[in-house]
Write a protein that holds these residues in place. Structure first.
Motif, short mmCIF file in Angstrom:
data_model
loop_
_atom_site.label_atom_id
_atom_site.label_comp_id
_atom_site.label_asym_id
_atom_site.label_seq_id
_atom_site.Cartn_x
_atom_site.Cartn_y
_atom_site.Cartn_z
N SER A 1 0.86 -1.19 0.00
CA SER A 1 0.00 0.00 0.00
C SER A 1 0.89 1.24 0.00
O SER A 1 1.76 1.38 -0.85
N ASP A 2 0.70 2.11 0.96
CA ASP A 2 1.55 3.28 1.10
C ASP A 2 2.96 2.85 1.44
O ASP A 2 3.18 1.98 2.28
N TYR A 3 3.95 3.46 0.80
CA TYR A 3 5.33 2.95 0.92
C TYR A 3 5.85 3.01 2.35
O TYR A 3 6.46 2.05 2.84
N PHE A 4 5.60 4.12 3.05
CA PHE A 4 6.09 4.20 4.43
C PHE A 4 5.40 3.15 5.30
O PHE A 4 6.03 2.50 6.14
N TYR A 5 4.12 2.96 5.10
CA TYR A 5 3.39 1.96 5.88
C TYR A 5 3.92 0.57 5.57
O TYR A 5 3.99 -0.30 6.44
N ASP A 6 4.31 0.31 4.31
CA ASP A 6 4.92 -0.97 3.96
C ASP A 6 6.19 -1.19 4.77
O ASP A 6 6.45 -2.30 5.25
N LEU A 7 6.99 -0.15 4.93
CA LEU A 7 8.22 -0.29 5.71
C LEU A 7 7.90 -0.69 7.15
O LEU A 7 8.58 -1.54 7.72
N GLU A 8 6.86 -0.11 7.71
CA GLU A 8 6.50 -0.45 9.09
C GLU A 8 6.01 -1.89 9.19
O GLU A 8 6.43 -2.65 10.06
N LYS A 9 5.12 -2.29 8.26
CA LYS A 9 4.54 -3.63 8.40
C LYS A 9 5.55 -4.73 8.07
O LYS A 9 5.46 -5.83 8.63
N PHE A 10 6.55 -4.43 7.23
CA PHE A 10 7.55 -5.46 6.95
C PHE A 10 8.68 -5.44 7.97
O PHE A 10 9.35 -6.46 8.16
N SER A 11 8.88 -4.32 8.66
CA SER A 11 9.74 -4.33 9.85
C SER A 11 9.13 -5.24 10.91
O SER A 11 9.82 -6.07 11.52
N PHE A 12 7.83 -5.06 11.12
CA PHE A 12 7.10 -5.92 12.06
C PHE A 12 7.21 -7.39 11.64
O PHE A 12 7.49 -8.27 12.47
N PHE A 13 7.04 -7.66 10.36
CA PHE A 13 7.12 -9.03 9.85
C PHE A 13 8.50 -9.62 10.10
O PHE A 13 8.62 -10.77 10.55
N SER A 14 9.56 -8.85 9.85
CA SER A 14 10.92 -9.37 10.03
C SER A 14 11.18 -9.76 11.48
O SER A 14 11.75 -10.83 11.76
N LYS A 15 10.74 -8.93 12.41
CA LYS A 15 10.94 -9.25 13.82
C LYS A 15 10.05 -10.42 14.24
O LYS A 15 10.47 -11.29 15.01
N ALA A 16 8.83 -10.45 13.70
CA ALA A 16 7.90 -11.52 14.06
C ALA A 16 8.37 -12.88 13.55
O ALA A 16 8.17 -13.90 14.21
N VAL A 17 8.99 -12.91 12.36
CA VAL A 17 9.49 -14.19 11.82
C VAL A 17 10.43 -14.86 12.82
O VAL A 17 10.34 -16.07 13.08
N LEU A 18 11.34 -14.08 13.39
CA LEU A 18 12.26 -14.64 14.38
C LEU A 18 11.54 -14.97 15.69
O LEU A 18 11.83 -16.00 16.32
N SER A 19 10.60 -14.14 16.07
CA SER A 19 9.92 -14.32 17.36
C SER A 19 9.04 -15.56 17.40
O SER A 19 8.84 -16.14 18.48
N ILE A 20 8.49 -15.98 16.25
CA ILE A 20 7.56 -17.12 16.26
C ILE A 20 8.27 -18.47 16.31
O ILE A 20 7.63 -19.50 16.60
N LEU A 21 9.57 -18.51 16.03
CA LEU A 21 10.25 -19.80 15.85
C LEU A 21 10.11 -20.73 17.05
O LEU A 21 9.80 -21.93 16.86
N PRO A 22 10.31 -20.28 18.30
CA PRO A 22 10.11 -21.21 19.41
C PRO A 22 8.68 -21.74 19.50
O PRO A 22 8.45 -22.90 19.88
N SER A 23 7.71 -20.91 19.12
CA SER A 23 6.30 -21.31 19.22
C SER A 23 5.90 -22.36 18.20
O SER A 23 4.99 -23.15 18.43
N ILE A 24 6.56 -22.37 17.03
CA ILE A 24 6.20 -23.35 15.99
C ILE A 24 7.09 -24.59 16.07
O ILE A 24 6.97 -25.49 15.23
N ASP A 25 7.98 -24.62 17.08
CA ASP A 25 8.87 -25.77 17.27
C ASP A 25 9.66 -26.07 16.00
O ASP A 25 9.74 -27.22 15.55
N PHE A 26 10.23 -25.03 15.43
CA PHE A 26 11.03 -25.19 14.21
C PHE A 26 12.25 -24.28 14.35
O PHE A 26 12.12 -23.05 14.37
N GLN A 27 13.40 -24.89 14.46
CA GLN A 27 14.65 -24.15 14.58
C GLN A 27 15.43 -24.33 13.28
O GLN A 27 16.14 -25.31 13.10
N PRO A 28 15.27 -23.38 12.35
CA PRO A 28 15.90 -23.57 11.04
C PRO A 28 17.42 -23.46 11.12
O PRO A 28 17.96 -22.72 11.93
N ASP A 29 18.08 -24.21 10.26
CA ASP A 29 19.51 -24.03 10.10
C ASP A 29 19.78 -22.75 9.31
O ASP A 29 20.76 -22.06 9.55
#
Length: 479
Positions: free
Chosen positions: A101-129
């Protein structure tokens, strides 16, 4: 068993705006499943079709501190065609009708996504190499991993790869805004880390902090180390040369298969194309309102209509070609309003010779690939390109400029050795493009046996994902 997690902003069949989605959706299918457990994580957009959203299974949710407050992170899961997909849910960020959507808003939501990708790993019981990040939308994953998450033992052994699909798009904004949003340390916003030309740059952060960098063709690797193609990151990419390589994209040969494609008028293969491809051509001419003559040279264009794709070259000489040559054009796509209107104007001026379809249809694109004789793709730059691979698969000979993946995949016709799978020109010049098009036209009309031999060679080329997947496996093993 090696564990690999693909992180991307889009993925077929769930959400697609371009070739990135095709890569992320197709490539995981081709890894050796006895040795590699490849999974995919992406945002749970509201625009994902309901029949997929209804099949997702809720796993867990928690709250993650981001941009000044605790924010909801939901995790959903779906098994599709043997691959496990995870979807990160947050309606504040992902409830729009389109992925971006709006470019600045994209930066915020994909910053959130990047941090969330790492944060969910213990919850999904998947520790990627390895976490394999795709384009700027995931550029902060290596940054967060090597900084905010570095002290947690769960994350210390994880490596990252970032693939550049198109260097032009980097994710940049002012340093104070990105610093406030991401919560990253002041020390990261320096010229040797995230800062680039006084802005914060997501892609640069990924390139600096990833363990390995790839792009999508061998030629593009060398091009982006030069100022013209490097989009102001050429010196950084040159500095990372010892861990930077190109692995050519492929296409899904199950989806793009003229022998079994139910979206085309008549199926065919390398043995039957001489009669059956002509039937596709006649039916396409009828559907698009072109003069119905199977002997007329029919050129296809399926593309975003932008300068990057060479439409300024086409604009310069199209009137001359249509007024003087016995050719037809079947055009499909959307993009810059200027080029959309240009094709509408030419369609009105040359009825029966040019059909302008200013929208996108997957089914019609298949019929254009199957029914045309040649496919025009004169890009200014092309990291890999998928359209020329689809054209080869359907025996529609590409006319391309020698850049990036186009140079790597199309062997120019050599009339003395009778070799080649298409036609190419070197300089970004409209009349050089026109001369190459007219040379192809000459071979089509005056050396039809040679033309058909070239079509047969093109259809036998293998640009499936198999070879690319083996190269990624070797890269993962080395890491």
């Amino acid at each position: 068993m090696k564990k690999i997690l693909f992180a991307a902003s889009e993925c077929v069949p769930f959400a697609k705006t371009g070739g990135l989605a095709d890569v992320v959706g197709s490539l995981p299918q081709y890894f050796n499943k006895e040795d590699y457990d490849v999974r995919v994580v992406m945002p749970k957009y509201l625009c994902i079709p309901e029949h997929f959203r209804s099949q997702m299974t809720y796993i867990h949710h928690f709250y993650m501190y981001f941009n000044g407050r605790n924010r909801y992170v939901g995790i959903l899961k779906l098994e599709y065609q043997g691959i496990t997909y995870y979807f990160i849910d947050n309606e504040e960020y992902y409830s729009g009708s389109v992925p971006y959507s709006d470019y600045f808003y994209d930066l915020e939501k994909f910053s959130f996504f990047s941090k969330a990708v790492l944060s969910i790993l213990p919850s999904i019981d998947f520790q990627p190499d390895i976490i394999h990040c795709h384009d700027w939308h995931t550029g902060l994953i290596p940054v967060y991993l090597k900084n905010e998450f570095a002290s947690d033992l769960f994350y210390t052994s994880i490596k990252t790869v970032i693939t550049i699909h198109n260097l032009r798009f980097q994710g940049t904004w002012s340093i104070p805004e990105i610093k406030r949003m991401t919560g990253l340390s002041d020390s990261l916003f320096t010229s040797d880390k995230l800062e680039a030309y006084q802005d914060a740059n997501f892609l640069k952060g990924g390139i600096v902090y990833a363990d390995y960098v790839t792009t999508v063709s061998e030629t593009y690797v060398e091009e982006v180390k030069t100022p013209f193609f490097g989009e102001k990151l050429d010196k950084l990419l040159w500095a990372r040369s010892n861990c930077f390589c190109g692995i050519l994209n492929g296409i899904d040969y199950r989806e793009y298969d003229p022998a079994h494609d139910n979206q085309i008028y008549q199926t065919f293969d390398a043995k039957t194309f001489r009669n059956r491809k002509t039937k596709n051509k006649s039916a396409l001419q009828k559907e698009l309102g072109l003069e119905e003559n199977p002997k007329t040279f029919l050129i296809g264009i399926v593309s975003r209509m932008t300068d990057q794709k060479g439409f300024d070259l086409i604009e310069r000489v199209l009137d001359e070609i249509l007024s003087q040559d016995v050719v037809q054009f079947a055009v499909l796509g959307t993009g810059d309003t200027h080029y959309e209107d240009m094709f509408r104007g030419f369609a009105a001026r040359y009825p029966g010779k040019l059909s302008a379809n200013i929208y996108y249809s997957e089914a019609l694109s298949h019929r254009i690939y199957a029914g045309c004789d040649a496919f025009l793709m004169p890009s200014l730059f092309e990291p890999c390109g998928l359209s020329q691979l689809m054209a080869l698969r359907y025996g529609t000979l590409p006319i391309v400029r020698e850049t990036g993946g186009l140079k790597d995949t199309i062997e120019p016709y050599n009339e003395f050795a009778n070799t080649g799978t298409g036609f190419s020109f070197a300089n970004y010049n409209a009349h050089e493009m026109m001369a190459t098009l007219r040379y192809a036209e000459h071979i089509f009309y005056d050396q039809k046996r040679r033309w058909n031999q070239m079509v047969e060679r093109a259809m036998k080329k293998d640009f499936s994902w198999e070879a690319s997947a083996r190269k990624y496996e070797k890269l993962y093993d080395n890491l």
